[in-house]
Design a protein around this motif. Structure first.
Motif, PDB file in Angstrom:
ATOM      1  N   ARG A   1       0.833  -1.215   0.000  1.00  0.00           N
ATOM      2  CA  ARG A   1       0.000   0.000   0.000  1.00  0.00           C
ATOM      3  C   ARG A   1       0.863   1.259   0.000  1.00  0.00           C
ATOM      4  O   ARG A   1       0.507   2.261  -0.635  1.00  0.00           O
ATOM      5  CB  ARG A   1      -0.925  -0.014   1.212  1.00  0.00           C
TER       6      ARG A   1
ATOM      7  N   GLU B   1       2.016   1.833  -3.457  1.00  0.00           N
ATOM      8  CA  GLU B   1       0.889   2.356  -4.250  1.00  0.00           C
ATOM      9  C   GLU B   1       0.687   3.851  -3.984  1.00  0.00           C
ATOM     10  O   GLU B   1       0.512   4.649  -4.924  1.00  0.00           O
ATOM     11  CB  GLU B   1      -0.385   1.599  -3.900  1.00  0.00           C
TER      12      GLU B   1
ATOM     13  N   ASP C   1      -5.150  -9.570   0.101  1.00  0.00           N
ATOM     14  CA  ASP C   1      -6.317  -8.686   0.133  1.00  0.00           C
ATOM     15  C   ASP C   1      -6.066  -7.424  -0.686  1.00  0.00           C
ATOM     16  O   ASP C   1      -6.948  -6.950  -1.408  1.00  0.00           O
ATOM     17  CB  ASP C   1      -6.662  -8.310   1.578  1.00  0.00           C
ATOM     18  N   TRP C   2      -4.858  -6.873  -0.549  1.00  0.00           N
ATOM     19  CA  TRP C   2      -4.524  -5.673  -1.323  1.00  0.00           C
ATOM     20  C   TRP C   2      -4.520  -5.972  -2.820  1.00  0.00           C
ATOM     21  O   TRP C   2      -5.054  -5.187  -3.624  1.00  0.00           O
ATOM     22  CB  TRP C   2      -3.159  -5.123  -0.894  1.00  0.00           C
TER      23      TRP C   2
ATOM     24  N   LYS D   1      -6.235  -8.199  -4.377  1.00  0.00           N
ATOM     25  CA  LYS D   1      -7.622  -8.372  -4.806  1.00  0.00           C
ATOM     26  C   LYS D   1      -8.281  -7.024  -5.054  1.00  0.00           C
ATOM     27  O   LYS D   1      -9.047  -6.860  -6.015  1.00  0.00           O
ATOM     28  CB  LYS D   1      -8.393  -9.161  -3.747  1.00  0.00           C
ATOM     29  N   GLU D   2      -7.981  -6.048  -4.211  1.00  0.00           N
ATOM     30  CA  GLU D   2      -8.535  -4.701  -4.386  1.00  0.00           C
ATOM     31  C   GLU D   2      -8.095  -4.096  -5.718  1.00  0.00           C
ATOM     32  O   GLU D   2      -8.819  -3.290  -6.319  1.00  0.00           O
ATOM     33  CB  GLU D   2      -8.073  -3.786  -3.249  1.00  0.00           C
ATOM     34  N   GLN D   3      -6.905  -4.475  -6.182  1.00  0.00           N
ATOM     35  CA  GLN D   3      -6.352  -3.920  -7.424  1.00  0.00           C
ATOM     36  C   GLN D   3      -6.635  -4.816  -8.631  1.00  0.00           C
ATOM     37  O   GLN D   3      -6.140  -4.543  -9.730  1.00  0.00           O
ATOM     38  CB  GLN D   3      -4.831  -3.736  -7.292  1.00  0.00           C
ATOM     39  N   ASN D   4      -7.407  -5.885  -8.422  1.00  0.00           N
ATOM     40  CA  ASN D   4      -7.674  -6.874  -9.484  1.00  0.00           C
ATOM     41  C   ASN D   4      -6.383  -7.496 -10.010  1.00  0.00           C
ATOM     42  O   ASN D   4      -6.229  -7.730 -11.214  1.00  0.00           O
ATOM     43  CB  ASN D   4      -8.455  -6.232 -10.635  1.00  0.00           C
TER      44      ASN D   4
END
Length: 271
Positions: free
Chosen positions: A71, A74, A104-105, A107-110
């Motif tokens: 994160r 990012e 999880d991170w 997944k948030e960004q596909n």
């Protein structure tokens, strides 16, 4: 009577420490807070430099060890107007991750990873990379932090990888007064158990040789870990028995602790 009745439990966590203390109270125990995690220090300039280096080069593997680190990179990419390019390039790389928070991170960004250590340990990731027969000279983008970065980089280089080390954040030392109080309470055996929620807390506790602390754990103070990574860090210090739940969750950890005392497991397992 609930298993934690009459028990005094030390809590080494900072984040979610109030929640852990409430769970202990709900099971009739007493909690004592000793936040020794140490605060995060975000290295913004370093993170921006690391993002720019990442965007310029193709890597054999991108190894993300923590969700916080991913994160932070990012955020750094967004700060210099390259977030979209950063995420797009990650999608073109082979991603290896250590644990669920990083998953999880992603997944948030596909984004999808190639491989995740099922037990959340770096040892599993390194064993996976050791099997790569074409690893000699292959470049690795390693996101780590200041408590384990040198050892990880050395291990990968010994395997034959060319490693770029990205350290977007670091841990500051905890309050030495709080750290000293926890060590004192353990060595005096004033606590029945101490719960740890990260290996960082363990590293802080044992930042200096602490044989009296180890001896107290091996006599009467129950070392309790949220999961395998934290448990392994405690065992590496020479602690003979570490309690941990089947699922690496804070609530499950306290439930396991309560059951341990209620069922008298310490009679058979701890002594």
């Amino acid at each position: 009577m609930k298993g934690l009745a009459g028990k005094k439990i030390g809590v080494a966590a900072d984040r979610r420490a109030d929640e852990i203390a409430r769970l202990i109270r709900n099971m009739d125990g007493r909690s004592a807070g000793f936040p020794i995690q140490g605060s995060h220090q975000y290295n913004q300039e370093t993170a921006r430099r690391d993002v720019l280096h990442f965007l310029k080069k193709r890597f054999g593997y991108v190894l993300l060890t923590t969700g916080i680190g991913a994160r932070t990179l990012e955020d750094a990419a967004a700060g210099i107007g390259h977030r979209r390019s950063f995420i797009k390039k990650l999608s073109d790389e082979t991603l290896l991750i250590r644990g669920q928070k990083t998953a999880d991170w992603l997944k948030e960004q596909n984004l999808a990873y190639e491989w995740m250590a099922e037990d959340g340990t770096m040892a599993k990731l390194l064993s996976y990379m050791e099997k790569d027969t074409g690893k000699s000279g292959k470049s690795v983008y390693l996101q780590a932090y200041n408590l384990d970065d040198a050892a990880l980089k050395d291990s990968l280089e010994e395997m034959g990888y060319d490693v770029y080390l990205s350290k977007p954040y670091s841990f500051l030392p905890p309050d030495p007064v709080i750290l000293g109080r926890l060590r004192s309470e353990i060595t005096k055996e004033n606590l029945d158990a101490v719960v740890f929620t990260s290996k960082t807390q363990v590293k802080q506790l044992f930042s200096k040789e602490q044989q009296p602390v180890i001896d107290a754990f091996n006599r009467s103070v129950l070392a309790t870990a949220v999961g395998k990574v934290t448990a392994a860090a405690l065992e590496e210090q020479g602690i003979s028995y570490v309690l941990q739940p089947e699922k690496a969750k804070m609530g499950a950890m306290i439930v396991a602790l309560e059951r341990y005392y209620r069922e008298g497991a310490h009679t058979a397992a701890h002594f």
